[in-house]
Design a protein around this motif. Structure first.
Motif, PDB file in Angstrom:
ATOM      1  N   ALA A 202       0.824  -1.220   0.000  1.00 14.76           N
ATOM      2  CA  ALA A 202       0.000   0.000   0.000  1.00 14.76           C
ATOM      3  C   ALA A 202       0.849   1.258   0.000  1.00 14.76           C
ATOM      4  O   ALA A 202       0.426   2.303  -0.514  1.00 14.76           O
ATOM      5  CB  ALA A 202      -0.940   0.003   1.206  1.00 14.76           C
ATOM      6  N   LEU A 203       2.052   1.180   0.600  1.00 13.34           N
ATOM      7  CA  LEU A 203       2.969   2.316   0.561  1.00 13.34           C
ATOM      8  C   LEU A 203       3.671   2.300  -0.796  1.00 13.34           C
ATOM      9  O   LEU A 203       4.642   1.573  -1.013  1.00 13.34           O
ATOM     10  CB  LEU A 203       3.981   2.230   1.708  1.00 13.34           C
ATOM     11  N   VAL A 204       3.135   3.082  -1.700  1.00 13.62           N
ATOM     12  CA  VAL A 204       3.621   3.102  -3.083  1.00 13.62           C
ATOM     13  C   VAL A 204       5.061   3.583  -3.122  1.00 13.62           C
ATOM     14  O   VAL A 204       5.912   3.043  -3.823  1.00 13.62           O
ATOM     15  CB  VAL A 204       2.722   4.014  -3.948  1.00 13.62           C
ATOM     16  N   GLN A 205       5.312   4.627  -2.347  1.00 14.10           N
ATOM     17  CA  GLN A 205       6.651   5.165  -2.160  1.00 14.10           C
ATOM     18  C   GLN A 205       6.611   5.993  -0.879  1.00 14.10           C
ATOM     19  O   GLN A 205       5.553   6.159  -0.280  1.00 14.10           O
ATOM     20  CB  GLN A 205       7.070   6.033  -3.350  1.00 14.10           C
ATOM     21  N   ALA A 211      -4.622   3.999  -0.236  1.00 13.88           N
ATOM     22  CA  ALA A 211      -5.495   3.574   0.859  1.00 13.88           C
ATOM     23  C   ALA A 211      -6.322   2.351   0.491  1.00 13.88           C
ATOM     24  O   ALA A 211      -6.693   1.560   1.366  1.00 13.88           O
ATOM     25  CB  ALA A 211      -6.409   4.724   1.282  1.00 13.88           C
ATOM     26  N   GLN A 212      -6.606   2.173  -0.800  1.00 11.31           N
ATOM     27  CA  GLN A 212      -7.425   1.046  -1.229  1.00 11.31           C
ATOM     28  C   GLN A 212      -6.727  -0.296  -0.998  1.00 11.31           C
ATOM     29  O   GLN A 212      -7.376  -1.340  -0.991  1.00 11.31           O
ATOM     30  CB  GLN A 212      -7.783   1.193  -2.719  1.00 11.31           C
ATOM     31  N   ARG A 213      -5.412  -0.265  -0.799  1.00  6.07           N
ATOM     32  CA  ARG A 213      -4.648  -1.491  -0.533  1.00  6.07           C
ATOM     33  C   ARG A 213      -4.200  -1.583   0.926  1.00  6.07           C
ATOM     34  O   ARG A 213      -3.598  -2.591   1.320  1.00  6.07           O
ATOM     35  CB  ARG A 213      -3.410  -1.567  -1.432  1.00  6.07           C
ATOM     36  N   CYS A 214      -4.467  -0.552   1.707  1.00 10.65           N
ATOM     37  CA  CYS A 214      -3.987  -0.496   3.088  1.00 10.65           C
ATOM     38  C   CYS A 214      -4.851  -1.378   3.981  1.00 10.65           C
ATOM     39  O   CYS A 214      -6.076  -1.258   3.996  1.00 10.65           O
ATOM     40  CB  CYS A 214      -4.011   0.942   3.580  1.00 10.65           C
ATOM     41  N   ILE A 215      -4.226  -2.255   4.771  1.00 13.03           N
ATOM     42  CA  ILE A 215      -4.979  -3.162   5.635  1.00 13.03           C
ATOM     43  C   ILE A 215      -5.830  -2.381   6.636  1.00 13.03           C
ATOM     44  O   ILE A 215      -6.951  -2.776   6.953  1.00 13.03           O
ATOM     45  CB  ILE A 215      -4.035  -4.161   6.348  1.00 13.03           C
ATOM     46  N   SER A 216      -5.316  -1.251   7.121  1.00 13.28           N
ATOM     47  CA  SER A 216      -6.118  -0.433   8.046  1.00 13.28           C
ATOM     48  C   SER A 216      -7.456  -0.069   7.415  1.00 13.28           C
ATOM     49  O   SER A 216      -8.500  -0.158   8.055  1.00 13.28           O
ATOM     50  CB  SER A 216      -5.366   0.840   8.426  1.00 13.28           C
TER      51      SER A 216
END
Length: 377
Positions: A202-205, A211-216
């Motif tokens: 999720a952290l692209v850079q 946010a769409q990939r962030c587990i939170s």
């Protein structure tokens, strides 16, 4: 009273009411933030929980008449439980992220901000202000960064020299022209540990989050969790701490300054199986004071079902079978079917075969077939 004297008095007062750090900045527009937010919007990286009007997020003048400055506050929260509970076979546990331990931080910060407002009114009776925490229009992190609370880390958190990134943030826009503080120097340097450790990429850079990939974010959604993220969820039932726990600036950071923030281990690391049968009333009574309860019990239950699959907990097969056959919510029935397939075994296989004959919802049928495929492999 001179503004400089008022500022010093306010700083001193803040320490007496449980504010761990306070900073001041101007109420000018956050122009750099505007560009970043527009880019995030174009890329589809936003969560959807944010204020949709970007101009309101970057321009304090749209939120209050004639704003002059912004007061930023930070409260440090605990990272370790004083009493530990252990997840063991047959009694597996899920985990709420540290930012959801103790009383809902919105309420805790609102209490501190309200006290600051009362102090300002006492000193400057005609003062104007607007306070906000997290759900307000402004970006708490952008305000805190400019106010010298901390620097914006590659993990998209504000990192303070004193407390690491384990801080809650809030702010007050005011018409008092306080002298602004100096922003801190970024200390992340060449470190990329948070980016490398992010379970879903999720952290692209550094400083950019999808946010769409962030587990939170994903733990707070209410629909079916996309397949690619289910195995990455582990036993998380709300939020994710990975990008903070790997940060060198957070090593050894654990502060217990505020009694409201102390976690009850049985609540923030709850047994998973009882969550499957919990009623709305029971959920509210047990978890209602946590910020992690704001989306209701459904996402927590869905995540608990996935966590049981993570543990391959065969003692949960009967519970999952009951959910799959009798729960009224397709997301819960389908996720239970997927989990049964992951756990495997003859009982799970027979339950899935039976459910396949009776289920009418196509999405649930798809999940049953996924479960059967796991076992047949």
């Amino acid at each position: 009273m001179k503004i400089s004297t008022l500022k010093n008095d306010l700083i001193a007062y803040s320490k007496t009411i449980g504010i761990d750090k306070i900073g001041f900045t101007t109420a000018s527009t956050f122009n750099g933030l505007r560009n970043r937010l527009m880019k995030q919007q174009e890329l589809g990286y936003q969560s959807g929980f944010e204020e949709p009007d970007i101009e309101k997020r970057v321009n304090p003048a749209l939120l209050m008449d004639e704003p002059q400055s912004i007061i930023s506050i930070a409260l440090a929260y605990p990272t370790k439980m004083k009493t530990r509970v252990v997840s063991k076979q047959g009694e597996r546990r899920g985990i709420f992220c540290r930012a959801s331990w103790g009383e809902d931080y919105h309420l805790v910060l609102k209490d501190r901000l309200t006290k600051l407002e009362a102090y300002l009114i006492e000193k400057v009776p005609d003062v104007k202000f607007k306070a906000m925490v997290d759900t307000g229009e402004l970006s708490d992190r952008a305000v805190a960064e400019r106010a010298g609370i901390g620097w914006s880390g590659k993990n998209c958190s504000i990192i303070t020299p004193e407390f690491g990134s384990y801080v809650y943030l809030g702010e007050i826009i005011t018409n008092i022209p306080f002298e602004p503080d100096t922003p801190l120097e970024d200390r992340c340097g060449t470190c990329n540990k948070c980016i490398d450790a992010c379970p879903t990429g999720a952290l692209v850079q550094g400083g950019q989050l999808n946010a769409q990939r962030c587990i939170s974010f994903l733990t707070q959604t209410k629909g079916f969790l996309p397949d690619e993220f289910r195995d990455e969820l582990g036993n998380r039932i709300y939020g994710c701490d990975t990008c903070q726990t790997v940060c060198p600036e957070n090593k050894g950071k654990d502060f217990h300054f505020h009694s409201e923030m102390e976690p009850d281990p049985e609540i923030v690391k709850p047994l998973l199986k009882p969550l499957l049968r919990i009623s709305n009333r029971e959920f509210k009574e047990k978890f209602g004071r946590l910020s992690g309860s704001w989306r209701g019990k459904k996402p927590i239950q869905r995540n608990a079902i996935i966590a049981l699959a993570h543990f391959k907990d065969k003692t949960a097969v009967k519970d999952l079978q009951e959910l799959m056959s009798s729960d009224s919510r397709p997301v819960i029935r389908g996720t239970a079917a997927w989990s049964l397939g992951k756990i495997g075994g003859e009982d799970a296989y027979e339950a899935l075969q039976k459910a396949l004959k009776e289920e009418k919802d196509q999405e649930v049928i798809d999940e049953i077939n996924k479960g059967l495929l796991f076992i047949e492999k």
